[in-house]
Motif scaffolding. Sequence first.
Motif, mmCIF file in Angstrom:
data_model
loop_
_atom_site.group_PDB
_atom_site.id
_atom_site.type_symbol
_atom_site.label_atom_id
_atom_site.label_comp_id
_atom_site.label_asym_id
_atom_site.label_seq_id
_atom_site.Cartn_x
_atom_site.Cartn_y
_atom_site.Cartn_z
ATOM 1 N N ILE A 52 -0.723 -14.127 0.672
ATOM 2 C CA ILE A 52 -1.544 -13.168 0.105
ATOM 3 C C ILE A 52 -1.174 -11.710 0.931
ATOM 4 O O ILE A 52 -1.396 -10.826 0.158
ATOM 5 C CB ILE A 52 -2.970 -13.712 0.486
ATOM 6 C CG1 ILE A 52 -3.353 -14.872 -0.360
ATOM 7 C CG2 ILE A 52 -4.199 -12.513 0.587
ATOM 8 C CD1 ILE A 52 -4.751 -15.614 0.041
ATOM 9 N N ARG A 53 -0.976 -11.838 2.080
ATOM 10 C CA ARG A 53 -0.745 -10.543 2.771
ATOM 11 C C ARG A 53 0.418 -9.936 2.125
ATOM 12 O O ARG A 53 0.442 -8.505 1.798
ATOM 13 C CB ARG A 53 -0.359 -10.581 4.232
ATOM 14 C CG ARG A 53 -1.663 -10.715 4.960
ATOM 15 C CD ARG A 53 -1.740 -10.800 6.592
ATOM 16 N NE ARG A 53 -0.612 -11.710 7.041
ATOM 17 C CZ ARG A 53 -0.963 -12.926 7.483
ATOM 18 N NH1 ARG A 53 -2.139 -13.210 7.496
ATOM 19 N NH2 ARG A 53 -0.017 -13.845 7.667
ATOM 20 N N ALA A 54 1.538 -10.841 1.880
ATOM 21 C CA ALA A 54 2.820 -10.286 1.037
ATOM 22 C C ALA A 54 2.314 -9.658 -0.190
ATOM 23 O O ALA A 54 2.905 -8.478 -0.624
ATOM 24 C CB ALA A 54 3.766 -11.132 1.058
ATOM 25 N N ASN A 55 1.503 -10.485 -0.950
ATOM 26 C CA ASN A 55 1.259 -9.885 -2.318
ATOM 27 C C ASN A 55 0.757 -8.697 -2.129
ATOM 28 O O ASN A 55 0.622 -7.896 -3.075
ATOM 29 C CB ASN A 55 0.609 -10.888 -3.003
ATOM 30 C CG ASN A 55 1.124 -12.205 -3.415
ATOM 31 O OD1 ASN A 55 2.584 -12.093 -3.375
ATOM 32 N ND2 ASN A 55 0.508 -13.115 -3.983
ATOM 33 N N ASN A 56 -0.437 -8.482 -1.467
ATOM 34 C CA ASN A 56 -1.247 -7.287 -1.355
ATOM 35 C C ASN A 56 -0.529 -6.031 -0.797
ATOM 36 O O ASN A 56 -0.390 -4.987 -1.312
ATOM 37 C CB ASN A 56 -2.344 -7.346 -0.053
ATOM 38 C CG ASN A 56 -3.539 -8.008 -0.438
ATOM 39 O OD1 ASN A 56 -3.632 -8.357 -1.911
ATOM 40 N ND2 ASN A 56 -4.175 -8.895 0.392
#
Length: 192
Positions: A52-56
Amino acid sequence: MSSGNNSAGTTAAGAAGAATAASWVNPAMFGLQALAMVGSARNQAKQSKAQIRANNEAIRDINAQIGMTDEAAVAQGEVAQGDYYRAWNQSGQKYSNMFDDLFQKHETNLGIQGFAYSGGLERSTELMGERMTEEFETGRENLLDSLDKSLANISEWQQSEKFRLEADKRKLKAQNRVLRKSNSTWKALGFG
């Protein structure tokens, strides 16, 4: 007979010992399975949070790229307009020189042929001037058409690039929605 009783007693004691061992092995196995499930769920939650952090971060990059797409389109448009104005000025200079040469030739020929032939020479010079003006206008129209095509291509590129980036952003957001269903140990265990 005593050996028969002894062997029956050993069997009964072995069975009782096995039953005692089975009574603590099953709960222990259940405990180990529960620990393994919790550990697996915790790892899945960590992976989901990291993704999720990488996608954000990727979404932030895409938003920046969308802004840069607008800037790139403006810059490309300015280059196309600069090319148009340079070509326009070169064309104008070329035709200005041609008109100057035509006028100078006319004056020279007028001096050589004298006044008696000036009517035919005037008409010939006039026709050459008209043809040069038509060529100049055609060249100007071609330059404008070329500029319009360039600007249309830039606009098309800009729109397709924005569409592609927005599609990538939508995919990442959808992936985040799925990942949020397992971004905690509790949710990864199926309780969220």
